[in-house]
Design an enzyme around this catalytic site. Structure first.
Site, mmCIF file in Angstrom:
data_model
loop_
_atom_site.group_PDB
_atom_site.id
_atom_site.type_symbol
_atom_site.label_atom_id
_atom_site.label_comp_id
_atom_site.label_asym_id
_atom_site.label_seq_id
_atom_site.Cartn_x
_atom_site.Cartn_y
_atom_site.Cartn_z
ATOM 1 N N ASP A 88 0.759 -1.046 0.258
ATOM 2 C CA ASP A 88 -0.074 -0.059 -0.101
ATOM 3 C C ASP A 88 1.037 1.218 -0.069
ATOM 4 O O ASP A 88 2.048 1.297 0.618
ATOM 5 C CB ASP A 88 -0.810 -0.015 1.293
ATOM 6 C CG ASP A 88 -1.847 -1.065 1.293
ATOM 7 O OD1 ASP A 88 -1.985 -1.829 0.431
ATOM 8 O OD2 ASP A 88 -2.781 -0.944 2.261
ATOM 9 N N HIS A 145 5.163 -7.317 -0.096
ATOM 10 C CA HIS A 145 4.715 -8.534 -0.818
ATOM 11 C C HIS A 145 5.341 -8.562 -2.271
ATOM 12 O O HIS A 145 5.808 -7.730 -2.814
ATOM 13 C CB HIS A 145 3.225 -8.567 -1.012
ATOM 14 C CG HIS A 145 2.448 -8.705 0.193
ATOM 15 N ND1 HIS A 145 2.073 -9.973 0.779
ATOM 16 C CD2 HIS A 145 2.325 -7.819 1.117
ATOM 17 C CE1 HIS A 145 1.395 -9.783 1.731
ATOM 18 N NE2 HIS A 145 1.672 -8.543 1.987
ATOM 19 N N SER A 247 8.499 3.400 4.833
ATOM 20 C CA SER A 247 9.555 3.879 3.901
ATOM 21 C C SER A 247 9.189 3.555 2.552
ATOM 22 O O SER A 247 8.087 3.808 2.105
ATOM 23 C CB SER A 247 10.684 3.054 4.461
ATOM 24 O OG SER A 247 11.994 3.347 4.063
#
Length: 279
Positions: A88, A145, A247
């Protein structure tokens, strides 16, 4: 002088690592009254949606870091077609890797070789290829991911500073992603080589991977390379790592990424289709 430029400039003399490690200890505190107060304040400040979390009760997390790296419900992020977003966040930049350079922000480019820890051989794999950068703000889900399935071939720890990686800093600190501490993960995929660079930042207490656990912080020193004799295979959409506080992830592909109607600075979610790579 703009506020954004001033924010970037005042970061240069700060003790980045000391501040980050001190706040990391606070985030690992297990005192119920303190960690619950931190979590509740964070939820209010950033309007965190706990309904999509696998554990929706904020008080059930042992530490703030456990809350921050919380898992989501299994169906919270459907996995799209082609190359998908690893996290996200904001798709801050993407495009071709031209003359070994990637776009950091408007008017700023940086070297693929420097990003990869000075590895010229690795950088040559991506000449004529493409990249995409996803920035994770504090309010985002913080597990990373796989954008495509791949087999890990090498992991490289590169020491560096810990500048903030928000929009203000990326526009005013040259070579930002090649300056900061980072973890470079090389994969073989059906589309050829792929690299995922997990970039550290101010107040990021640690970076973890699913195959090696917590990697940073390490004592600052030389570049450290780790090869894996036993293959680590991860499928598209599987978790590969996580940040303890926000980050950036920089992805590099040996082929051109045909982006599906997206624009720089667009919000994306983990599993959302970004585009297609040739087989």
């Amino acid at each position: 002088m703009s506020l954004a430029r001033l924010f970037a400039l005042i970061q240069y003399p700060l003790p980045h690592h000391l501040l980050s490690r001190l706040l990391g200890r606070l985030a690992d505190c297990q005192q119920p009254w303190l960690k619950n107060a931190l979590i509740q304040a964070f939820i209010r400040r950033f309007e965190v949606d706990m309904d999509e979390a696998a554990e929706p009760d904020p008080t059930a997390y042992a530490t703030f870091n456990d809350f921050f790296t919380r898992a989501l419900e299994d169906d919270a992020r459907p996995i799209g077609e082609g190359v998908v977003s690893p996290a996200d966040g904001t798709l801050s930049q993407f495009g071709p890797i031209e003359a070994g350079q990637l776009i950091q922000a408007k008017g700023h480019r940086f070297s693929a070789m420097e990003l990869l820890g000075g590895d010229g051989e690795a950088a040559r794999r991506y000449l004529g290829g493409s990249f995409a950068t996803v920035y994770l703000s504090p309010s985002d889900y913080h597990r990373v991911h796989m954008p495509v399935g791949g087999t890990l071939t090498e992991m490289v720890y590169v020491p560096g500073r810990l500048f903030s990686v928000n929009a203000a800093t990326t526009h005013h600190v040259p070579n930002l992603f090649a300056r900061n501490e980072r973890l470079v993960c090389h994969f073989d995929t059906e589309h050829g080589p792929m690299v995922m660079v997990l970039v550290g930042a101010m107040i990021v207490a640690a970076i973890e991977t699913v195959w090696a656990g917590q990697i940073t912080p390490l004592p600052r020193g030389d570049v450290q390379r780790i090869h894996f004799g036993t293959p680590v295979r991860l499928e598209k959409g599987e978790e590969m790592g996580r940040f303890k506080l926000g980050s950036t992830v920089v992805m590099g592909f040996a082929e051109k990424l045909d982006v599906d109607g997206l624009a720089p600075e667009q919000t994306v979610r983990m599993g959302q289709s970004l585009g297609q790579l040739p087989h």
